[in-house]
Design a protein around this motif. Sequence first.
Motif, mmCIF file in Angstrom:
data_model
loop_
_atom_site.group_PDB
_atom_site.id
_atom_site.type_symbol
_atom_site.label_atom_id
_atom_site.label_comp_id
_atom_site.label_asym_id
_atom_site.label_seq_id
_atom_site.Cartn_x
_atom_site.Cartn_y
_atom_site.Cartn_z
ATOM 1 N N LYS A 125 0.823 -1.207 0.000
ATOM 2 C CA LYS A 125 0.000 0.000 0.000
ATOM 3 C C LYS A 125 0.861 1.263 0.000
ATOM 4 C CE LYS A 125 -3.813 -0.046 2.424
ATOM 5 N NZ LYS A 125 -4.779 -0.165 3.546
ATOM 6 N N LEU A 126 1.948 1.253 0.763
ATOM 7 C CA LEU A 126 2.828 2.421 0.794
ATOM 8 C C LEU A 126 3.534 2.626 -0.537
ATOM 9 C CD1 LEU A 126 4.420 2.207 4.353
ATOM 10 C CD2 LEU A 126 3.050 4.092 3.455
ATOM 11 N N ALA A 127 3.948 1.531 -1.166
ATOM 12 C CA ALA A 127 4.610 1.650 -2.465
ATOM 13 C C ALA A 127 3.649 2.229 -3.503
ATOM 14 C CB ALA A 127 5.124 0.286 -2.926
ATOM 15 N N CYS A 128 2.401 1.772 -3.500
ATOM 16 C CA CYS A 128 1.410 2.321 -4.434
ATOM 17 C C CYS A 128 1.155 3.794 -4.155
ATOM 18 C CB CYS A 128 0.103 1.525 -4.329
ATOM 19 S SG CYS A 128 0.213 -0.165 -4.974
ATOM 20 N N THR A 129 1.123 4.158 -2.882
ATOM 21 C CA THR A 129 0.947 5.569 -2.513
ATOM 22 C C THR A 129 2.096 6.420 -3.048
ATOM 23 O OG1 THR A 129 -0.275 4.993 -0.501
ATOM 24 C CG2 THR A 129 0.733 7.175 -0.586
ATOM 25 N N ALA A 130 3.321 5.934 -2.862
ATOM 26 C CA ALA A 130 4.499 6.690 -3.311
ATOM 27 C C ALA A 130 4.534 6.829 -4.827
ATOM 28 C CB ALA A 130 5.767 6.008 -2.817
ATOM 29 N N LEU A 131 4.101 5.804 -5.535
ATOM 30 C CA LEU A 131 4.180 5.818 -6.997
ATOM 31 C C LEU A 131 3.040 6.584 -7.645
ATOM 32 C CD1 LEU A 131 5.251 2.105 -7.584
ATOM 33 C CD2 LEU A 131 6.652 4.127 -8.011
ATOM 34 N N GLU A 132 1.877 6.606 -7.001
ATOM 35 C CA GLU A 132 0.697 7.150 -7.677
ATOM 36 C C GLU A 132 0.107 8.389 -7.033
ATOM 37 O OE1 GLU A 132 -2.016 3.908 -8.002
ATOM 38 O OE2 GLU A 132 -0.935 3.004 -9.666
ATOM 39 N N ARG A 133 0.040 8.416 -5.716
ATOM 40 C CA ARG A 133 -0.657 9.524 -5.057
ATOM 41 C C ARG A 133 0.256 10.697 -4.730
ATOM 42 N NH1 ARG A 133 -5.066 6.705 -0.939
ATOM 43 N NH2 ARG A 133 -6.165 5.482 -2.537
ATOM 44 N N VAL A 134 1.458 10.401 -4.259
ATOM 45 C CA VAL A 134 2.358 11.481 -3.853
ATOM 46 C C VAL A 134 2.693 12.424 -5.008
ATOM 47 C CG1 VAL A 134 4.651 12.023 -2.951
ATOM 48 C CG2 VAL A 134 3.311 10.183 -1.930
ATOM 49 N N PRO A 135 2.997 11.920 -6.211
ATOM 50 C CA PRO A 135 3.312 12.860 -7.304
ATOM 51 C C PRO A 135 2.172 13.828 -7.601
ATOM 52 C CG PRO A 135 3.998 10.643 -7.899
ATOM 53 C CD PRO A 135 3.182 10.515 -6.643
ATOM 54 N N LYS A 157 2.152 18.827 -2.829
ATOM 55 C CA LYS A 157 1.988 20.105 -2.124
ATOM 56 C C LYS A 157 0.984 19.972 -0.981
ATOM 57 C CE LYS A 157 1.011 25.019 -2.834
ATOM 58 N NZ LYS A 157 0.144 25.101 -1.625
ATOM 59 N N LYS A 158 -0.083 19.247 -1.230
ATOM 60 C CA LYS A 158 -1.114 19.072 -0.201
ATOM 61 C C LYS A 158 -0.561 18.293 0.988
ATOM 62 C CE LYS A 158 -5.864 17.463 0.410
ATOM 63 N NZ LYS A 158 -7.035 16.833 -0.265
ATOM 64 N N ILE A 159 0.253 17.275 0.712
ATOM 65 C CA ILE A 159 0.841 16.476 1.788
ATOM 66 C C ILE A 159 1.763 17.337 2.650
ATOM 67 C CG2 ILE A 159 2.431 14.581 2.291
ATOM 68 C CD1 ILE A 159 1.342 13.167 -0.204
ATOM 69 N N LEU A 209 11.272 18.874 3.541
ATOM 70 C CA LEU A 209 10.180 18.107 2.945
ATOM 71 C C LEU A 209 10.098 18.326 1.435
ATOM 72 C CD1 LEU A 209 7.351 18.652 5.599
ATOM 73 C CD2 LEU A 209 8.851 16.668 5.338
ATOM 74 N N LYS A 210 10.315 19.543 0.997
ATOM 75 C CA LYS A 210 10.232 19.851 -0.430
ATOM 76 C C LYS A 210 11.355 19.180 -1.227
ATOM 77 C CE LYS A 210 7.819 24.288 -0.032
ATOM 78 N NZ LYS A 210 7.907 25.759 -0.218
ATOM 79 N N ASN A 211 12.450 18.875 -0.558
ATOM 80 C CA ASN A 211 13.584 18.258 -1.252
ATOM 81 C C ASN A 211 13.554 16.730 -1.211
ATOM 82 O OD1 ASN A 211 14.727 20.730 -1.969
ATOM 83 N ND2 ASN A 211 15.859 20.894 -0.049
ATOM 84 N N THR A 212 12.497 16.150 -0.679
ATOM 85 C CA THR A 212 12.399 14.691 -0.602
ATOM 86 C C THR A 212 11.939 14.101 -1.930
ATOM 87 O OG1 THR A 212 10.129 14.871 0.226
ATOM 88 C CG2 THR A 212 11.895 14.670 1.862
ATOM 89 N N THR A 213 12.244 12.815 -2.114
ATOM 90 C CA THR A 213 11.687 12.075 -3.244
ATOM 91 C C THR A 213 10.266 11.642 -2.894
ATOM 92 O OG1 THR A 213 12.432 9.914 -2.427
ATOM 93 C CG2 THR A 213 13.992 11.198 -3.764
ATOM 94 N N ASP A 214 9.566 11.085 -3.866
ATOM 95 C CA ASP A 214 8.194 10.640 -3.617
ATOM 96 C C ASP A 214 8.155 9.535 -2.567
ATOM 97 O OD1 ASP A 214 7.239 12.442 -5.462
ATOM 98 O OD2 ASP A 214 7.192 10.996 -7.118
ATOM 99 N N PHE A 215 9.097 8.595 -2.619
ATOM 100 C CA PHE A 215 9.119 7.518 -1.638
ATOM 101 C C PHE A 215 9.461 8.049 -0.251
ATOM 102 C CE2 PHE A 215 8.790 4.567 -5.060
ATOM 103 C CZ PHE A 215 8.397 3.353 -4.495
ATOM 104 N N GLU A 216 10.385 9.000 -0.176
ATOM 105 C CA GLU A 216 10.740 9.581 1.118
ATOM 106 C C GLU A 216 9.558 10.310 1.729
ATOM 107 O OE1 GLU A 216 15.484 10.399 0.127
ATOM 108 O OE2 GLU A 216 14.004 12.008 -0.044
#
Length: 359
Positions: free
Chosen positions: A151-161, A165-167, A240-247
């Motif tokens: 679930k976390l991997a799917c979140t990082a790949l699909e939702r975070v991108p 900004k909202k996160i 936070l702004k300098n993190t990758t999607d997975f981070e």
Amino acid sequence: MAATLAGRRLILQRCAAAAAEGGRWRLLGTTAEASSSPGGREEAGGGGGDEIYLKKPAAAAAVTTRDETSVAMPMSFMTGSVVGKRFYREATVRRADDGNGWSVMLDYRTLKSPAKRPLKLQSRTLAMAIAAEWEYQEADGIRPFTMPLMKLACTALERVPLTRKKIIDNLMKKFHQDLVFCRSPDDNELTVGVYQRQKEKIDPILDWVNTEFGFKPVVYTSFFGGKQDEGLANAVETVLKNTTDFELASIDAMAAAAHSLVIPLAIFRGKLGIEQAIELIRLEEDHQVDRWGLVEGGHDVDIADLKVQMSSAVRIYGPVATNAGICPAATLASWSIWCADVAPSVGADPREKRECLKS
């Protein structure tokens, strides 16, 4: 619910009948039923249910290979309790088709995300951990709540991108009420014990924040929180702004579990390990447990669940796993924690890891 179960049984019966006729089938994602079309090919119908259904390849693709087949989970995978019966024999890992990253294989099928995108993972260790979650699933149903890494991997790949900004805004909104900034009163016999523990355990973290970001945090006793220095808030937001999607997905998940943004940042910077972080998160509740006793089926399940949430969030970002106390080899930390701690608490029957987790 009855209609959904009946639909699943109908699909499985049709699949079994088709297999008996000698047809070759492959798994796809979710939709309503498949409808027949000329040429012996099954076309996907409209709608979006929870079913995982089978589809017969076109005549031109009669000879299928691992690269030509895939399986995608329904969108309800991210929120549902059970999304269908186990349809595969073993879970393995291999290099992604383009050589960039790793893929999880369910038999000969490449695992995809609920949005039907390839689930490409940055490390073999993470891919093996997710494969272990799939291997754990029982024949009677696939249970997403036992698959935190997936679930976390799917979140990082699909939702975070899409919601980065909202996160970040949401994390910064709660930053001023961070757990480590709140201090129990020292003039009350009911809270003085907690105050002493906070002085001992949390003060070193506050000193680290001062050293790491150049601003001394403000400690408060008000239930409604206080206001941190604007410079400190800006420094944290820049990180936070300098993190990758997975981070960012990992930090967000840990912040939700810990009620703290400082604790996840301390983990990523190597200041805290998983067990140390859990001790800080549960500091006040553990004090109450020491005083009044542990409630079986309550406190113990909460502790096990917190271990799973925190270790899973760290595991999806491999480079910090070692610093956080998670072995980067095939230890599969969050999955093993689930088997050892959570599964017995909810009546599950953890199986031994099979030898099918091969690259």
